[in-house]
Scaffold this active site. Structure first.
Site, PDB file in Angstrom:
ATOM      1  N   GLU A  41      48.120  32.934  45.919  1.00  0.00           N
ATOM      2  CA  GLU A  41      46.778  32.528  46.322  1.00  0.00           C
ATOM      3  C   GLU A  41      45.811  33.706  46.263  1.00  0.00           C
ATOM      4  OE1 GLU A  41      45.464  29.361  47.366  1.00  0.00           O
ATOM      5  OE2 GLU A  41      47.261  28.830  46.244  1.00  0.00           O
ATOM      6  N   THR A  47      40.665  35.214  39.451  1.00  0.00           N
ATOM      7  CA  THR A  47      41.471  35.713  38.336  1.00  0.00           C
ATOM      8  C   THR A  47      42.121  34.526  37.635  1.00  0.00           C
ATOM      9  OG1 THR A  47      41.941  37.757  39.553  1.00  0.00           O
ATOM     10  CG2 THR A  47      43.327  37.278  37.663  1.00  0.00           C
ATOM     11  N   LEU A  84      44.073  43.253  37.751  1.00  0.00           N
ATOM     12  CA  LEU A  84      43.785  41.949  38.339  1.00  0.00           C
ATOM     13  C   LEU A  84      42.367  41.846  38.886  1.00  0.00           C
ATOM     14  CD1 LEU A  84      47.174  41.297  40.170  1.00  0.00           C
ATOM     15  CD2 LEU A  84      46.304  40.073  38.173  1.00  0.00           C
TER      16      LEU A  84
END
Length: 296
Positions: A41, A47, A84
């Protein structure tokens, strides 16, 4: 727009059947481990799924449990997160892991209030953990879910606030296993939200940005040349500097940033601005200053 109980029953059946047809077999859907789901999550916020698949597995190999994450250094956590985006999410995971160890004996909380008391966990993340790990009902309102409700229940309407969506999201989420006409399996909170996510993903691939009709829609700012990009570059420089143990000076940061900016056809970066970035990162816990040099 008012929606009757019959409208919502038909909506639930339609969405559930479409979602079952469009189901995506994603790796984090093959577990009910609350820690692993929490990590997914956090990674999936802002992303793309394609970038998270692979990185999620690698993260769990390096930090296989809440206790392992809490015991790691912040620099190691940031190092694993690189690529990320939004490094604050990594630090929030790390800080929350420490809090879970100290306050909950290393076990992921179940209650929403306990989850939301942790750094970086807001209403949607708390609901996601409860839904996907524990199959508990909740209001899991993220972009794909929002897209389905806008498309199906608010066609043509503009500037729809989340306050109009939340009661509907709560009402149609099954509280327990619920038979749906035409479906091969009953809907539970977990399978219902998977259906919503997959149908919403499909709509976003086939319709011209349906999220724009939401009042909460915010166009993502340009990354190239932004302050956010320079911050991310400095974090990478700090992590690279760990090899020497000498840290990073503002002058070195400015020089490296200037090389990147000039190569992209943009203006150079002065030392004062680099120092400002380092000081900002220090306040947020990314690094610390020691005799004029910053260390991760």
């Amino acid at each position: 727009m008012d929606h009757t109980g019959e409208d919502l029953d038909a909506f639930r059946a339609r969405v559930y059947l479409r979602g079952r047809e469009l189901y995506r077999d994603l790796p984090w859907r093959r577990t009910r481990d609350a820690y692993a789901i929490w990590v997914s999550e956090a990674m999936l916020q802002q992303t793309q799924v394609s970038r998270v698949d692979g990185r999620w597995q690698r993260w769990l190999e390096r930090f296989p449990s809440v206790a392992a994450l809490a015991a790691a250094s912040s620099a190691d956590v940031l190092d694993e997160w690189q690529g990320l985006g939004y490094n604050r999410r990594a630090l929030a995971l790390w800080r929350a892991a420490g809090q879970i160890v100290s306050e909950h004996g290393g076990r992921m909380p179940i209650e929403e209030r306990d989850l939301r008391a942790l750094p970086g966990i807001g209403p949607a993340t708390a609901a996601g953990i409860r839904v996907f790990a524990y199959d508990l009902p909740g209001v899991y309102l993220e972009t794909n879910v929002r897209t389905v409700f806008l498309h199906e229940l608010f066609p043509g309407e503009q500037d729809v606030p989340d306050s109009a969506l939340r009661p509907l999201v709560a009402e149609v989420c099954p509280e327990h296993a619920l038979s749906v006409a035409g479906a091969d399996a009953p809907a539970t909170p977990r399978s219902w939200y998977y259906a919503l996510l997959d149908y919403g993903y499909h709509l976003k691939q086939t319709l011209p940005n349906p999220s724009r009709r939401s009042r909460s829609y915010v166009r993502q700012s340009r990354f190239e040349g932004s302050h956010r990009q320079k911050r991310a570059a400095v974090v990478r420089l700090l992590l690279d500097a760990r090899a020497t143990g000498e840290g990073l000076s503002p002058a070195e940061a400015a020089s490296a940033l200037t090389a990147l900016e000039v190569a992209a056809g943009r203006d150079s970066v002065d030392e004062a601005y680099a120092r400002e970035i380092l000081a900002q990162l220090e306040r947020e816990g990314f690094c610390h200053e020691q005799r004029g040099r910053w260390l991760a």
